[in-house]
Structure formats: C-alpha cells, structure tokens
Design a protein around this motif. Structure first.
Motif, PDB file in Angstrom:
ATOM      1  N   PRO A   1       9.459  18.759  -1.208  1.00 15.75           N
ATOM      2  CA  PRO A   1       9.573  19.747  -2.139  1.00 15.75           C
ATOM      3  C   PRO A   1      11.121  19.982  -2.774  1.00 15.75           C
TER       4      PRO A   1
ATOM      5  N   ILE B   1       6.933  24.030  -3.924  1.00 16.88           N
ATOM      6  CA  ILE B   1       7.650  23.470  -5.136  1.00 16.88           C
ATOM      7  C   ILE B   1       8.172  24.907  -5.677  1.00 16.88           C
TER       8      ILE B   1
ATOM      9  N   ASP C   1       9.145  19.182 -10.028  1.00 17.91           N
ATOM     10  CA  ASP C   1       8.751  18.825 -11.180  1.00 17.91           C
ATOM     11  C   ASP C   1       8.596  20.025 -12.190  1.00 17.91           C
TER      12      ASP C   1
ATOM     13  N   ARG D   1       5.351  21.579 -13.916  1.00 17.57           N
ATOM     14  CA  ARG D   1       4.350  21.076 -13.383  1.00 17.57           C
ATOM     15  C   ARG D   1       3.499  20.049 -13.753  1.00 17.57           C
TER      16      ARG D   1
ATOM     17  N   ASP E   1       0.503  19.867  -4.046  1.00 15.14           N
ATOM     18  CA  ASP E   1       1.455  20.996  -4.290  1.00 15.14           C
ATOM     19  C   ASP E   1       0.622  22.203  -3.620  1.00 15.14           C
TER      20      ASP E   1
ATOM     21  N   TYR F   1      -1.272  15.546  -9.472  1.00 18.78           N
ATOM     22  CA  TYR F   1      -1.732  16.208  -8.543  1.00 18.78           C
ATOM     23  C   TYR F   1      -3.627  16.109  -8.393  1.00 18.78           C
TER      24      TYR F   1
ATOM     25  N   ARG G   1       9.397  12.318  -4.381  1.00 15.83           N
ATOM     26  CA  ARG G   1       8.835  13.297  -3.413  1.00 15.83           C
ATOM     27  C   ARG G   1       8.592  12.449  -2.083  1.00 15.83           C
TER      28      ARG G   1
ATOM     29  N   ARG H   1       9.486  26.651  -8.677  1.00 16.92           N
ATOM     30  CA  ARG H   1       9.839  26.336 -10.168  1.00 16.92           C
ATOM     31  C   ARG H   1      10.551  27.589 -10.828  1.00 16.92           C
TER      32      ARG H   1
END
Length: 318
Positions: free
Chosen positions: A28, A66, A32, A35, A62, A40, A23, A68
C-alpha cells in the motif's frame, strides 16, 4: 519507499502491469490516484472486457489500506519518494500540481511513442530501442497469469503450432496463411477485438479456453500487433511450448536468448525453418521451453519490471 502513481481510468497494459509489480514490491505504499477501479475488478488491459476475459484475483484487493487523502498537499511537501504518471493522465499534473513533482517519471505505454516535450522528468517507454532518450520499459507478466498458464501444462499436445490473435491485416495474414498451408494441424485463429457494440466477437475464446488452446500446441507463435511489444508475447513465454517470435527492434532488459530460451525469425522462410527444427527435435524443444519459462520467471514478472524502474529512476533522478 512511497510512490504516487497517477492513473487514467481506461485499461492500458503497460501502466497497469507496472502498477501491479510496484504493488507486489511495496504494497500500500504505492498509491494509485485516482483509484484505478478496473484493475481491482479483474480487468487486464482490455478496454472492453467481458466476464470470460477477466482475471479474478490478479490484482491485490484494495481493502482500505491505500491512503489517497490530501494528494496535492503531500506532493507539495515532497512526501512521495517518486511520482509516476501514465502519459494518458498527464492532465492531472496540470490540474492538481501547480509545480511539477521533484522526482517525476512519465510512463509511455502506447502502441506508438507519444510526443512528449523535454522537461524535468524521466520517460519510460514501451515501444523503444533506447536511442530516443527514453528508458525502455516493455511489458511483463503477472505471477498470477504465469501460475494460471502453468496449471494447464498437462493439456494434451494436439497442434504443431498455434497463433490466436486479433485480425489486424498488417502483415500477419501472409504469415498465418503460409503456416496453415504447410502445417495442416496448426491452430490459427484471428478474431475481432471486443467492442461496446460486440463484446463477444464470433470465435473469440474466454481467457481460460485461450490458455488451454495455447498449451495444446508444441510451438506458440508471437507476431507484432498494434505495437511490437504485445501481451501475447509474455503469455506465450509462459507456455509449456517452444516460443517462436518475430524479431523485434525493441530493447528488452535481460532479453531472451535466441536458440536458448526462444527462437527468433525475420522472414517467412526462416519461420518455417525454425518451426521444422522445433518439431523434429522434441527433446531439445522441451528443454528450450523449460529454459524459456524459467528465464521469464526469473527476469520478466511484473515485480522484476517494477524493481528495474525504481533502479533506473533512482539513477536518473537521485
């Protein structure tokens, strides 16, 4: 470069440190999935992590950058340049990806090498000397932790040698008893690891107090834990102190040089000789501690380990 990192929710030093470094390098573009909430939340490696052990701000927040969404479809369309999977998350491959990703790296960060059947992927392993067809991937140190420890450099030196760890009776006891016998001003403490039933074991320091205690020592000692590669080793390398470490069979890329950056020992007698030498020669010891920390900062931060993985994966997978 776009990387998918398949994660297990439980804290785990090796994969979590690698994710941090990736990271740092790529922001970004490293996704992951699922998450990994704990990183975090300031958790670094500890399965049971009371508030005084957390590392606030060690992991970039985050903040909605990101992506996902539609991960299986993206993998099927070869959207990601590389898919990385913690071996603890291997079940995700079976559940979400009928065909293995074309460029796949498995991360074995376990204390003992995981049993992995051969397949169309590359294996990166924490506990290896590189002779088992895996690529060595030891831990590393986040820049944020290096800075935290460095901020305590002016802590008065009140102890000759320090070791603060957990109470595995696996050979450590003999070493620690010999040190406390011959060096009465040593700072030696071994406590239980936190558990759900006892999150704050008696005598266990919070992280800031722990780093302050290490910085009060002229020499800091690294001994093997559940595995040969311990996070303590990398924390000790960041201290303003001579780093005295048990010899290890593991392969470390750009390793610390014995006598230049670090002092190594293979038995208790050699440990005592190295310790005596370090305490007698304060000027040389200070120069060694500076060289050791500079080597850490130049070669062994998490972003260095992430760049190493990308380079080795590119060579192995194309």
């Amino acid at each position: 470069m776009k990387i998918l990192f398949l994660t297990d929710p439980y804290p785990n030093y090796g994969p979590d440190l690698l994710l941090h470094g990736l990271r740092k390098l790529l922001g970004p573009a490293v996704v992951d999935f699922p998450r990994k909430d704990c990183v975090y939340e300031g958790v670094l490696g500890l399965g049971v992590c009371p508030d005084n052990q957390r590392c606030p701000g060690w992991f970039a927040p985050d903040v909605g950058l990101i992506d996902r969404d539609d991960i299986p479809a993206k993998v099927a369309s070869d959207y990601f340049d590389l898919v990385i999977c913690d071996v603890r998350a291997a079940g995700l491959l079976q559940r979400h990806f009928p065909a293995l990703p074309r460029r796949l790296a498995l991360i074995d960060g376990e204390d003992r090498p995981a049993r992995i059947a051969p397949g169309p992927f590359v294996i990166f392993r924490r506990e290896t000397d590189g002779t088992d067809f895996s690529i060595p991937l030891p831990m590393a140190l986040p820049m944020e932790i290096l800075q935290w420890i460095g901020d305590l450099d002016k802590t008065p030196k009140t102890h000759s040698v320090g070791f603060l760890g957990s109470s595995f009776d696996d050979g450590r006891r003999k070493v620690l008893e010999s040190i406390t016998r011959d060096f009465p001003d040593a700072l030696v403490a071994a406590t239980q690891l936190p558990t759900e039933g006892e999150p704050l074991p008696e005598g266990r320091m919070g992280r800031d107090d722990y780093y302050r205690a290490l910085q009060s020592c002229h020499v800091v000692l690294s001994l093997p834990g559940a595995g040969q590669d311990t996070f303590r080793f990398w924390e000790n390398a960041a201290c303003n102190a001579v780093h005295l470490s048990a010899s290890s069979p593991l392969f470390i890329p750009d390793d610390f040089s014995n006598g230049t950056h670090i002092l190594r020992f293979s038995d208790v007698q050699t440990l005592h000789r190295r310790l005596d030498e370090a305490l007698r020669n304060q000027q040389q010891s200070q120069e060694m501690s500076e060289r050791g920390r500079n080597h850490l900062a130049s070669h062994h931060l998490t972003e260095h380990r992430a760049a190493y993985l990308i380079d080795r994966a590119r060579t192995a997978l194309g």
